[in-house]
Every structure is written in structure tokens, then in C-alpha cells.
Design an enzyme around this catalytic site. Structure first.
Site, PDB file in Angstrom:
ATOM      1  N   CYS A 147     -13.793  26.623  36.710  1.00  0.00           N
ATOM      2  CA  CYS A 147     -12.805  25.978  35.844  1.00  0.00           C
ATOM      3  C   CYS A 147     -11.602  26.912  35.719  1.00  0.00           C
ATOM      4  CB  CYS A 147     -13.428  25.732  34.460  1.00  0.00           C
ATOM      5  SG  CYS A 147     -12.197  25.335  33.212  1.00  0.00           S
ATOM      6  N   CYS A 159     -14.830  24.710  28.013  1.00  0.00           N
ATOM      7  CA  CYS A 159     -14.053  23.543  27.538  1.00  0.00           C
ATOM      8  C   CYS A 159     -14.938  22.546  26.805  1.00  0.00           C
ATOM      9  CB  CYS A 159     -13.415  22.788  28.702  1.00  0.00           C
ATOM     10  SG  CYS A 159     -12.232  23.717  29.657  1.00  0.00           S
ATOM     11  N   HIS A 212      -8.586  34.081  15.205  1.00  0.00           N
ATOM     12  CA  HIS A 212      -7.505  34.976  15.647  1.00  0.00           C
ATOM     13  C   HIS A 212      -6.166  34.333  15.275  1.00  0.00           C
ATOM     14  CE1 HIS A 212      -6.863  32.307  19.032  1.00  0.00           C
ATOM     15  NE2 HIS A 212      -7.988  32.646  19.650  1.00  0.00           N
ATOM     16  N   HIS A 257      -5.598  30.511  16.058  1.00  0.00           N
ATOM     17  CA  HIS A 257      -6.186  29.568  15.087  1.00  0.00           C
ATOM     18  C   HIS A 257      -5.385  29.610  13.776  1.00  0.00           C
ATOM     19  CE1 HIS A 257      -9.790  31.141  17.436  1.00  0.00           C
ATOM     20  NE2 HIS A 257      -9.664  29.903  17.851  1.00  0.00           N
ATOM     21  N   CYS A 279     -18.132  22.382  32.149  1.00  0.00           N
ATOM     22  CA  CYS A 279     -17.641  23.707  31.741  1.00  0.00           C
ATOM     23  C   CYS A 279     -17.935  23.895  30.256  1.00  0.00           C
ATOM     24  CB  CYS A 279     -16.147  23.834  32.002  1.00  0.00           C
ATOM     25  SG  CYS A 279     -15.461  25.330  31.250  1.00  0.00           S
ATOM     26  N   HIS A 339     -11.370  28.764  32.449  1.00  0.00           N
ATOM     27  CA  HIS A 339     -12.428  29.741  32.147  1.00  0.00           C
ATOM     28  C   HIS A 339     -12.979  30.349  33.438  1.00  0.00           C
ATOM     29  CE1 HIS A 339     -12.293  27.013  28.646  1.00  0.00           C
ATOM     30  NE2 HIS A 339     -12.397  28.152  27.993  1.00  0.00           N
ATOM     31  N   LYS A 378      -2.351  36.292  28.015  1.00  0.00           N
ATOM     32  CA  LYS A 378      -3.246  35.379  27.323  1.00  0.00           C
ATOM     33  C   LYS A 378      -4.143  36.206  26.383  1.00  0.00           C
ATOM     34  CE  LYS A 378      -6.648  31.896  28.160  1.00  0.00           C
ATOM     35  NZ  LYS A 378      -7.846  31.553  28.778  1.00  0.00           N
ATOM     36  N   LYS A 403     -10.919  37.956  24.676  1.00  0.00           N
ATOM     37  CA  LYS A 403     -11.847  39.022  24.301  1.00  0.00           C
ATOM     38  C   LYS A 403     -11.995  40.030  25.433  1.00  0.00           C
ATOM     39  CE  LYS A 403     -15.513  38.129  21.078  1.00  0.00           C
ATOM     40  NZ  LYS A 403     -16.858  37.600  20.944  1.00  0.00           N
TER      41      LYS A 403
HETATM   42  N1  MSP Z   1     -13.645  22.708  18.410  1.00  0.00           N
HETATM   43  C1  MSP Z   1     -12.522  22.308  19.198  1.00  0.00           C
HETATM   44  C2  MSP Z   1     -11.627  21.372  18.406  1.00  0.00           C
HETATM   45  C3  MSP Z   1     -12.315  20.151  17.885  1.00  0.00           C
HETATM   46  S1  MSP Z   1     -11.268  19.209  16.884  1.00  0.00           S
HETATM   47  C4  MSP Z   1     -12.103  17.781  16.697  1.00  0.00           C
HETATM   48  C5  MSP Z   1     -11.733  23.526  19.614  1.00  0.00           C
HETATM   49  N2  MSP Z   1     -11.913  24.609  18.867  1.00  0.00           N
HETATM   50  S2  MSP Z   1     -11.222  26.054  19.144  1.00  0.00           S
HETATM   51  O1  MSP Z   1     -11.877  26.964  18.233  1.00  0.00           O
HETATM   52  O2  MSP Z   1     -11.258  26.375  20.523  1.00  0.00           O
HETATM   53  O3  MSP Z   1      -9.749  25.909  18.639  1.00  0.00           O
HETATM   54  C6  MSP Z   1      -8.742  25.426  19.483  1.00  0.00           C
HETATM   55  C7  MSP Z   1      -7.447  25.359  18.712  1.00  0.00           C
HETATM   56  O4  MSP Z   1      -7.085  26.671  18.215  1.00  0.00           O
HETATM   57  C8  MSP Z   1      -6.247  24.987  19.587  1.00  0.00           C
HETATM   58  O5  MSP Z   1      -6.115  23.624  19.761  1.00  0.00           O
HETATM   59  C9  MSP Z   1      -5.109  25.565  18.796  1.00  0.00           C
HETATM   60  O6  MSP Z   1      -4.810  24.714  17.732  1.00  0.00           O
HETATM   61  C10 MSP Z   1      -5.690  26.868  18.291  1.00  0.00           C
HETATM   62  N3  MSP Z   1      -5.449  27.960  19.235  1.00  0.00           N
HETATM   63  C11 MSP Z   1      -6.406  28.648  19.960  1.00  0.00           C
HETATM   64  N4  MSP Z   1      -5.783  29.637  20.657  1.00  0.00           N
HETATM   65  C12 MSP Z   1      -4.457  29.602  20.422  1.00  0.00           C
HETATM   66  C13 MSP Z   1      -3.364  30.397  20.799  1.00  0.00           C
HETATM   67  N5  MSP Z   1      -3.476  31.450  21.599  1.00  0.00           N
HETATM   68  N6  MSP Z   1      -2.147  30.058  20.286  1.00  0.00           N
HETATM   69  C14 MSP Z   1      -1.969  29.004  19.418  1.00  0.00           C
HETATM   70  N7  MSP Z   1      -2.981  28.233  19.064  1.00  0.00           N
HETATM   71  C15 MSP Z   1      -4.219  28.476  19.583  1.00  0.00           C
HETATM   72  O7  MSP Z   1     -10.989  23.442  20.564  1.00  0.00           O
END
Ligand code: MSP
Length: 522
Positions: free
Chosen positions: A143, A129, A17, A20, A126, A146, A308, A311
Site C-alpha cells: 500500500c 488504512c 499528535h 489529530h 491494508c 503504508h 511526513k 513514528k
Molecule cells: N478512525 C479513523 C476515522 C474514523 S471517523 C468515522 C481514522 N482515525 S485516525 O486516528 O487515523 O485519524 C485520522 C485523522 O487525523 C485525519 O483524518 C485527520 O483529521 C487527522 N490527522 C492525522 N494526521 C494528520 C496530519 N499529519 N495533519 C493533519 N491532520 C491529520 O482515520
């Protein structure tokens, strides 16, 4: 000079999304900036596959073959990054054999250092997380991050990493270097390390976990997903499989990541390396000190219309859809402009459309378009012939200063400020056109118009360079419209190109096409 940059590796429980995409575009812009400066760059992205979240998502999708699911989802993430123009050099999966080999080597080093111990453990876990929680982390027995997910009570024999042993060296790292940025996050990590750092379980019993890399010499245990995932930054550059490659790139110079995962990157990961480095010379510098990531940069989150993104609310925004409607550069511009440094940003379709029209169409697009169109009209399709001298108008005269400011902003990953600074100069440049009125002046003083337009055309060349890391497609279009060969122009490199007066007098201009055509607004 080398520049090694990573994004976090994302879970494959869903497609990407805009959150990311934001982190990934920040990293991409920085990678491109350093390439333009002619540094050697390695930019890695990837997916975090050994997670229970992924299994749950697979089951929800009605699938049962994990490998098929993971292969398909890795393909989805890779394709999305390609579609939105991410210039990654490698894409790592934590199921890759090269990764598993590196993780084994690392585990052995930490174990040899006496930092891994088998203990009985009982705690909350959790899955959202992928982390253990203590009673005080929970709100109403759930949590807080979540609240819609059940939390598991786990009672297992686990391997522990002696994280608390590294409190002092971690504090030194945080206090004495620029390791964690920005300042607010540095304080947060500092407090966590000083007051809450505890030894951490780094394995799960294999019988309760269907995924994960087996613990070396203990098939009954699987390595905890974070301990495994963090090591992707080492294994993607050959840790355990390609020593020369590893020595060339390690350590990471810069990593942008969300505020949600700063503890893992700001405390656990450096401690893991401090431990393994004592046994593995590959992880040491020439003074025997651990080679740690140089900077982690924690950014804020995107909300959608103030909420926030989730989904269950049904407000998840797809970056590919936006890029198909507005183009990659508009997506990149909006996301990077909208998260103010160190804070959260908000996405709304209305705001996107407004910025598309006002900032891109009416400001950048309009300037380039009218300056080229007027020059073509008044000077036989060419750049005006002028005696090259120092720029006369204030905006052009300020471009060298602007370049320096932008370099500083890029160096600190303040992408919003890069754009803000450039756009305030673009406003001035448009104002200058209105004030000098070349379209009237041409009747009485064509020589003055030649000067004015040459300076504006050359300024457009500078602007094209300055936005290049963030809006590479637009840069190419501007170069082409200025009559330049984009590839040749880019090959000059940042410092050589940004010297005043390189646009040749009397050279043919390209066709002025709108850079950001008007869109039907929804
Ligand atoms: N798999 C772990 C990271 C492991 S790194 C060794 C993880 N993955 S995640 O798919 O949940 O991605 C999290 C990352 O996505 C966040 O740290 C951030 O960089 C990005 N974001 C997820 N949601 C976001 C927003 N709503 N806004 C901005 N960035 C966001 O955690």
C-alpha cells in the site's frame, strides 16, 4: 438555531499528535464561535476502538487484555483533549453500549432495504488504512500509504453493501450542494464516485478478526470497522437509544476531517444513510428525504520540517508538550494559522517560536499591553473620559467590516484567514500608536490622547471577541485587563457585544500583564 459538529473518531493505537489536535482544534473553534453567537451547540469527539490497528498496538505494548488497553487509551485521548482546552460536549467510544445498539438498528434498516448481500470475496487488505485494496492501488505489492506494513491477502465470505447503487444520488448531492468542501476535494470525490464506486465489503469473518460488533443474527461475522465507526455521529446523539435527543441534533452541520478519510465521509457514509433512511423514518426529513450531514470540510496535513510525521522517523510532535511550554492559545494559534486553506502546512519548532514572539508577543501582546499601560498612567488607572461618537481612526472605523469578513471565514472554516485578517488589523493598530505617539502628545493635547486611547482600548475589546473562538484564554485575560468581568462580557453574545462604544468611559482598568511572556528559545 442548533449547530451540531463532530470530529472524526481517532484510532487508539497511539496518543494524539499535532495532526489529530489540528482537526480537533478547528472543530472546537467552530463550536465556540457558534456558542458565542448564542446558538445551541453540540460538539462530539471520540475514539474508534473496533480496529485491528488497536490490537496490533496493544500486542506491541506487551499487553493482552483488550478491554484494559482500550479503557486506558480512551482515557489518554479524553485527557489530552481536556488538557488542551477542547470544549467537547460528549466523548463516544465505539465499544459503548449505546453505540452498539444504534449500529444494530442501522444494519437492520440497510438490510431491510435490500442493500446487504453475502458474497465470496478475495482481495488485498491494508490494516494501516483499514481498507480493501485492488491490484491497481498497490505499488511494488504494497500500500503506498503504508509501505512499511505487510499487506494481507483475504479470502472470505463477507457481507457486501450495494454502494454502487447510490452513484446517481451521490453525484446529485456532490454537484448540487455544498456537501464537500473545498472545491478541489469536491472534484476528487466526484471523480471517485463517477468512475470508481464499487460495492463494498462491510463485514469480516469473526475467526479472523478479534474485535468488532457482531453482525445481527450472524455471530460468525463482525461489522467492518468503517461501517461501524461512521455511525458514531448518529449514536452519540442517541440514534437507537434516545429518540428525542436524536431528533434535536441530527444531522451534523459541519465536520472537519483530513484529506485521507474524505472518501469514507463523502461517499460511503451518505450512501449508507440514503439506504437506511428508506426504512427508518428517524433518518428522514419531513419530505421523506434522507437527513444527510450538511458539510464535510477536508483539510490538508501537517508535515514536520517538511517530512511526513511518523513514528518510524521519530518526528511525531506532542501537542501537550507544546501547550505546556507555550500555553494552549499559542498552540491553537500556531496550528490554525499554519495550514493554509486547502493545502498542507509544516510544523517546525523554529517557526513556532518565531510566531510566538512576532505575532503573539510583539503584535497582539504589545498592543494590548501598551494601550492599557498608557491609559492607566495618563488617566488615573481608568479608561479615558470621552464623548462617545463614531470611531475617528481608520482601524477602529473598519472593525465592523472586519467582523463581517471574519464571520464569513468562520462560516467556511477558513481559520487561517480569520487569523490573517485580524492580524493585519492588529499591525495597523500598532502602527497607529506609533504614528499618533500618545506618549508625546500627552504633554500638549491630553484630550486628543483620551480619544486615541479610548478608541484603541475599545478596539482591544473587539479583538478579544474576534479571537475568542480560537484563543479563549487570551480573550479572558484581555477582558480582565480592560477591567471587564469576562463572564458578563461573554454573556452578551457576539452580535450584541460587537457594537461600538460599550467600554465605559472612566471605568477602572485592570493590571497590564504581558499576555505572551518571552520564552527561552531552544
Ligand atoms: N478512525 C479513523 C476515522 C474514523 S471517523 C468515522 C481514522 N482515525 S485516525 O486516528 O487515523 O485519524 C485520522 C485523522 O487525523 C485525519 O483524518 C485527520 O483529521 C487527522 N490527522 C492525522 N494526521 C494528520 C496530519 N499529519 N495533519 C493533519 N491532520 C491529520 O482515520
Amino acid at each position: 438555531m442548533k449547530y451540531y459538529i463532530n470530529t472524526p473518531i481517532y484510532y487508539v493505537n497511539d496518543k494524539p499528535h499535532i495532526g489529530h489536535a489540528y482537526t480537533t482544534i478547528v472543530a472546537d473553534a467552530l463550536a465556540r464561535f457558534h456558542r458565542l453567537k448564542k446558538e445551541e451547540v453540540f460538539f462530539s469527539v471520540g475514539v474508534d476502538e473496533n480496529s485491528q490497528k488497536n490490537i496490533q498496538a496493544m500486542e506491541k505494548a506487551g499487553e493482552s487484555d483488550l478491554q484494559t488497553y482500550l479503557d486506558r487509551m480512551a482515557g489518554v485521548w479524553k485527557t489530552v483533549w481536556q488538557e488542551i482546552g477542547i470544549s467537547f460536549d460528549d466523548f463516544i467510544r465505539t465499544t459503548d453500549e449505546r453505540h452498539v445498539i444504534g449500529v444494530n438498528r442501522f444494519w437492520e434498516a440497510v438490510k431491510k432495504n435490500g442493500d446487504i448481500e453475502l458474497r465470496d470475496y478475495e482481495s488485498w487488505y491494508c490494516v494501516g488504512c483499514e481498507a480493501f485494496k485492488v491490484e491497481s492501488d498497490l505499488v511494488n505489492d504494497r500500500c503506498p500509504l503504508h509501505p512499511n506494513k505487510d499487506i494481507d491477502r483475504l479470502k472470505e465470505k463477507n457481507y457486501f453493501f450495494k454502494l454502487s447503487k447510490y452513484r446517481q444520488p451521490l453525484l446529485k448531492l456532490i454537484d448540487e450542494t455544498e456537501f464537500v468542501q473545498p472545491e478541489s476535494r469536491r472534484n476528487e470525490i466526484r471523480n471517485y464516485v463517477a468512475d470508481h464506486l464499487e460495492d463494498i465489503s462491510i463485514s469480516r469473518e469473526a475467526k479472523s478478526l478479534k474485535v468488532g460488533i457482531p453482525v445481527p443474527e450472524d455471530e460468525s461475522q463482525r461489522i467492518y470497522v468503517w461501517f461501524d465507526a461512521l455511525l458514531n455521529y448518529l449514536t452519540v446523539v442517541g440514534y437507537g437509544t434516545d429518540e428525542a435527543l436524536f431528533k434535536k441534533w441530527w444531522p451534523t452541520d459541519f465536520e472537519p476531517l483530513g484529506k485521507d478519510i474524505i472518501k469514507f465521509h463523502g461517499a460511503l457514509f451518505p450512501a449508507m444513510i440514503m439506504s437506511a433512511a428508506q426504512q427508518d423514518p428517524l433518518l428522514q426529513d419531513k419530505n421523506g428525504q434522507p437527513l444527510l450531514v450538511k458539510h464535510v470540510f477536508s483539510h490538508g496535513f501537517f508535515t514536520v520540517n517538511g517530512q511526513k510525521m511518523s513514528k518510524s522517523i521519530g518526528n511525531v510532535v506532542d501537542p501537550v508538550e507544546l501547550s505546556q511550554r507555550f500555553g494552549n492559545d499559542a498552540l491553537r494559534y500556531f496550528l490554525l494559522r499554519e495550514i493554509p486553506f486547502g493545502e498542507d502546512g509544516d510544523f517546525s519548532e523554529k517557526r513556532f517560536e518565531e510566531r510566538y514572539q512576532a505575532d503573539l508577543g510583539n503584535t497582539l501582546g504589545n498592543l494590548v499591553n501598551r494601550v492599557i499601560a498608557m491609559s492607566k498612567k495618563y488617566f488615573e488607572g481608568k479608561t479615558p473620559n470621552v464623548q462617545l461618537s463614531k470611531p475617528a481612526n481608520k482601524i477602529a472605523g473598519g472593525l465592523s467590516e472586519l467582523k463581517k469578513m471574519i464571520e464569513q471565514h468562520y462560516a467556511q472554516a477558513h481559520c487561517d484567514q480569520v487569523l490573517e485578517t485580524i492580524w493585519s488589523s492588529l499591525f495597523q493598530a500598532n502602527k497607529h500608536v506609533e504614528e499618533t505617539q500618545p506618549f508625546k502628545l500627552i504633554k500638549t493635547d491630553p484630550e486628543a490622547v483620551a480619544e486615541v486611547l479610548y478608541e484603541l482600548l475599545e478596539s482591544c475589546r473587539w479583538y478579544a471577541w474576534m479571537i475568542a473562538p480560537i484563543m479563549p484564554e487570551t480573550t479572558n485575560k484581555i477582558f480582565t485587563q480592560l477591567g471587564l468581568d469576562a463572564e458578563h462580557e461573554l454573556s452578551k453574545g457576539w452580535d450584541q457585544a460587537l457594537i461600538w462604544g460599550q467600554l465605559e468611559s472612566g471605568s477602572p482598568l485592570g493590571d497590564p500583564q504581558p499576555l505572551f511572556p518571552r520564552k527561552e528559545v531552544s
